[in-house]
Design an enzyme around this catalytic site. Structure first.
Site, PDB file in Angstrom:
ATOM      1  N   LYS A   1       0.816  -1.205   0.000  1.00 10.45           N
ATOM      2  CA  LYS A   1       0.000   0.000   0.000  1.00 10.45           C
ATOM      3  C   LYS A   1       0.862   1.271   0.000  1.00 10.45           C
ATOM      4  O   LYS A   1       0.422   2.315  -0.465  1.00 10.45           O
ATOM      5  CB  LYS A   1      -0.916   0.035   1.224  1.00 10.45           C
ATOM      6  CG  LYS A   1      -1.807  -1.185   1.447  1.00 10.45           C
ATOM      7  CD  LYS A   1      -2.956  -1.242   0.497  1.00 10.45           C
ATOM      8  CE  LYS A   1      -4.107  -2.151   0.918  1.00 10.45           C
ATOM      9  NZ  LYS A   1      -3.793  -3.570   1.144  1.00 10.45           N
TER      10      LYS A   1
HETATM   11  C1  LIG Z   1      -4.469  -4.719   0.795  1.00 16.61           C
HETATM   12  C2  LIG Z   1      -3.740  -5.996   0.863  1.00 16.61           C
HETATM   13  C3  LIG Z   1      -4.053  -7.070   0.018  1.00 16.61           C
HETATM   14  C4  LIG Z   1      -5.189  -7.015  -0.963  1.00 16.61           C
HETATM   15  O1  LIG Z   1      -4.986  -6.037  -1.956  1.00 16.61           O
HETATM   16  P1  LIG Z   1      -6.223  -5.503  -2.818  1.00 16.61           P
HETATM   17  O2  LIG Z   1      -5.658  -4.438  -3.685  1.00 16.61           O
HETATM   18  O3  LIG Z   1      -7.212  -4.985  -1.828  1.00 16.61           O
HETATM   19  O4  LIG Z   1      -6.762  -6.672  -3.572  1.00 16.61           O
HETATM   20  C5  LIG Z   1      -3.267  -8.200   0.097  1.00 16.61           C
HETATM   21  N1  LIG Z   1      -2.254  -8.305   0.977  1.00 16.61           N
HETATM   22  C6  LIG Z   1      -1.934  -7.301   1.815  1.00 16.61           C
HETATM   23  C7  LIG Z   1      -0.811  -7.481   2.776  1.00 16.61           C
HETATM   24  C8  LIG Z   1      -2.660  -6.117   1.788  1.00 16.61           C
HETATM   25  O5  LIG Z   1      -2.345  -5.111   2.627  1.00 16.61           O
END
Ligand SMILES: *Cc1c(COP(=O)(O)O)cnc(C)c1O
Length: 459
Positions: free
Chosen positions: A110
Site C-alpha cells: 500500500k
Molecule cells: C491490501 C492488501 C491485500 C489485498 O490487496 P487488494 O488491492 O485490496 O486486492 C493483500 N495483501 C496485503 C498485505 C494487503 O495489505
C-alpha cells in the site's frame, strides 16, 4: 486524459479531479476513457524504479501535473522505500519469482500508492488553497499507509476507520502511534465491510461530502491503481518482457486490477491469477458466475478478509463493454439482494482476463513452512496465499511472479504459528511497541461518525 464513472451518470473528470474525489458522485468508480498504449516497453530494463514510474504514470495524469511536479512527487514518495530496487524480484524456485512490495515505511505494498498520492495531493491542494478531509476504511494496511503518508501534510485531515479487534497489533500501532495532529485512528465496532459501507454512506451524503471537502484514498481511488501499475512493468522488464503469469493475493481487487491495466498498456502478462483466502467471493464469482456476498471469516491474512470487493466493479465495467447502466443495475441488486449473476458474455470476458484460486488456513500455514524449508525466506500470510495458489498454476517455461504484499513482521502471530519464529521489525520501526497509542472507539453508525469528524477536523 478523461475519466468516466463505471455507473455512467457522474461528470467526466480529469486526473486531478478524479484523484481528489475518490468515489464518483453516482456511486461508481472512475476509469480512463481509453487506456493509453505504452511505447518503449523494450527500453525499461535497468532503469531506476522512479524513471519507470514517471514513464508509466505520465500518460494518465494529462495536464494535471507538470513533468517536474510529477517527477518531484515520485522522487519524494519512493525515497522512503528502503531498498534501492524499490520492488525487487526475488527468485523463489526455478521459474517462480516473488515481487517484494514490502520495503516501504509501513511494510505493505500500500505504501507504493499512498506515498505517491500524498505527494500529489499536497501539490494540488497547495495550488488551489483548498482544505480537505480524507476518510478511509481499512482492514489494516491501507490505514497505516495513509496515516504514515499524510501525517503532517498541510490542508488535510485524515480519519481512518478500522474494525476494532480485527487488525494485527503491528497494524494497529502503525495507525495509533503517529502523533501528528491531522491524523485520527477510529476503532469501529464491526468488521471491515461495515467500515467500507459507512465510508460509502459518507460519500453518498452530498451535503456532508461538500461541507468537509471529503476525499477518499481507499483502493477505489484511481490514482492508487495507477501507482500500482508500475511494478508490473519493472517485474516484466527484469524478466526480459517474456510472456509471464502474475499471481496476486487479492481482497479489494485494486492490486490485480492494476495488472490488467498494465496488460492493456502492452505488458506481456499471460495469465492474471486471483488468490483468495477462505473469503472467496472473487473465486466463486470468477468460476461460478455468481457474485454473492457471504459471511466474513476472520483469517490469518486479515487484509483479504473482505466480501464486497470494491474494485471488481472496474473489471465488471470492462467485461460489460463499458455499459454504465448495466453496472448500476448490478450494484443495485448487490445492495438490495446481496448479490447478482454475471451475464454469460461478461463471464467469458472475465475468464479471459483472470484465473483464480483459494486456499484455507492450514494450507497457508503449511506454505509458510514449506517456503522457509526450501529457501530460508519467511513469507507473510497474504504472500503465502499467493504462493500457494501460484503453485497450483505454474507451467513449465512460463515465468510466474507472485506479489509479496507485506513483510512477515507485520503478522508475527501467524508466522510464529507456522514456523515458531517471531520475525523482527526492520530497524526503522524498532520503537513501535514503546510509543503511546491514540485511538477513538466509535459505533458502526453514520451519525456518530459524522459528528466525530466535524468536531475533530481543523477549521
Ligand atoms: C491490501 C492488501 C491485500 C489485498 O490487496 P487488494 O488491492 O485490496 O486486492 C493483500 N495483501 C496485503 C498485505 C494487503 O495489505
Amino acid at each position: 486524459m478523461r475519466y468516466v464513472s463505471t455507473r455512467g451518470q457522474a461528470p467526466v473528470l480529469d486526473f486531478e479531479q478524479a484523484m481528489l474525489s475518490g468515489l464518483a458522485r453516482d456511486g461508481g468508480l472512475y476509469l480512463p476513457e481509453t487506456v493509453p498504449a505504452f511505447s518503449g516497453i523494450e527500453d525499461l530494463d535497468g532503469l531506476p524504479y522512479e524513471e519507470v514510474a514517471f514513464r508509466v504514470i505520465r500518460p494518465f495524469t494529462g495536464d494535471s501535473f507538470s513533468d517536474a511536479d510529477l517527477r518531484g512527487a515520485i522522487e519524494r514518495a519512493y525515497g522512503r522505500i528502503e531498498h534501492s530496487a524499490k520492488a525487487p524480484l526475488n527468485q523463489l524456485a526455478p521459474g517462480h519469482h516473488l515481487l517484494e512490495l514490502f520495503h516501504g515505511p509501513t511494510l505493505a505494498f500500500k505504501d507504493f500508492a499512498m506515498q505517491l498520492i500524498a505527494q500529489l495531493f499536497q501539490i494540488a491542494l497547495k495550488r488551489s488553497g483548498q482544505r480537505i478531509t480524507i476518510v478511509g476504511a481499512t482492514s489494516g494496511d491501507t490505514g497505516s499507509a495513509a496515516i504514515e503518508a499524510f501525517r503532517g501534510i498541510d490542508n488535510v485531515d485524515v480519519f481512518i476507520m478500522f474494525p476494532h479487534g480485527r487488525v494485527s497489533e503491528v497494524q494497529r500501532r502503525q495507525m495509533t502511534t503517529p502523533d501528528a495532529a491531522n491524523v485520527h485512528a477510529l476503532a469501529v465496532t464491526g468488521h471491515f465491510d461495515d467500515c467500507q459501507a459507512r465510508l460509502k454512506d459518507l460519500f453518498n451524503d452530498h451535503d456532508f461530502r461538500d461541507g468537509v471537502g471529503l476525499a477518499g484514498v481507499n483502493s477505489i481511488n484511481w490514482a492508487r491503481v495507477v501507482a500500482q501499475i508500475v511494478y508490473y512493468f519493472t517485474a516484466a522488464a527484469s524478466l526480459g518482457m517474456r510472456p509471464t503469469d502474475f499471481c496476486v493475493p487479492t481482497g479489494n481487487f485494486g492490486d490485480i486490477f492494476a495488472g490488467s491495466v498494465a496488460r492493456a498498456m502492452g505488458v506481456p502478462i499471460r495469465r492474471l491469477i486471483v488468490a483468495t483466502n477462505q473469503n472467496d467471493i472473487l473465486h466463486r464469482a470468477l468460476t461460478g458466475g455468481e457474485y454473492r456476498v457471504g459471511e466474513v471469516h476472520p483469517t490469518i491474512s486479515p487484509s483479504m478478509d473482505i466480501q464486497v470487493s470494491s474494485n471488481f466493479e472496474r473489471a465488471l465495467y470492462w467485461a460489460y463493454g463499458g455499459d454504465g447502466s448495466a453496472i448500476a443495475q448490478l450494484m443495485d441488486e448487490l445492495r438490495t439482494g446481496g448479490g447478482f449473476a454475471i451475464s454469460q458474455g461478461a463471464r467469458h470476458a472475465l475468464q479471459e482476463q483472470y484465473l483464480s484460486g483459494r486456499v484455507g488456513e492450514d494450507e497457508t500455514l503449511a506454505m509458510i513452512r514449506t517456503v522457509r524449508e526450501e529457501t530460508g525466506q519467511i513469507l507473510c500470510p497474504h504472500s503465502a496465499v499467493g504462493v500457494a495458489v501460484a503453485r497450483q498454476h505454474v507451467e513449465p517455461g512460463v515465468p510466474m511472479v507472485t506479489l509479496a504484499t507485506a513483510h512477515p513482521a507485520k503478522f508475527p502471530d501467524a508466522v510464529e504459528k507456522a514456523v515458531g519464529i517471531r520475525p523482527a521489525l526492520p530497524p526503522h520501526m524498532a520503537g513501535l511497541f514503546d510509543l503511546p497509542e491514540r485511538v477513538t472507539r466509535v459505533d458502526n453508525d453514520i451519525e456518530a461518525l459524522k459528528s466525530l469528524i466535524l468536531e475533530r477536523r481543523a477549521h
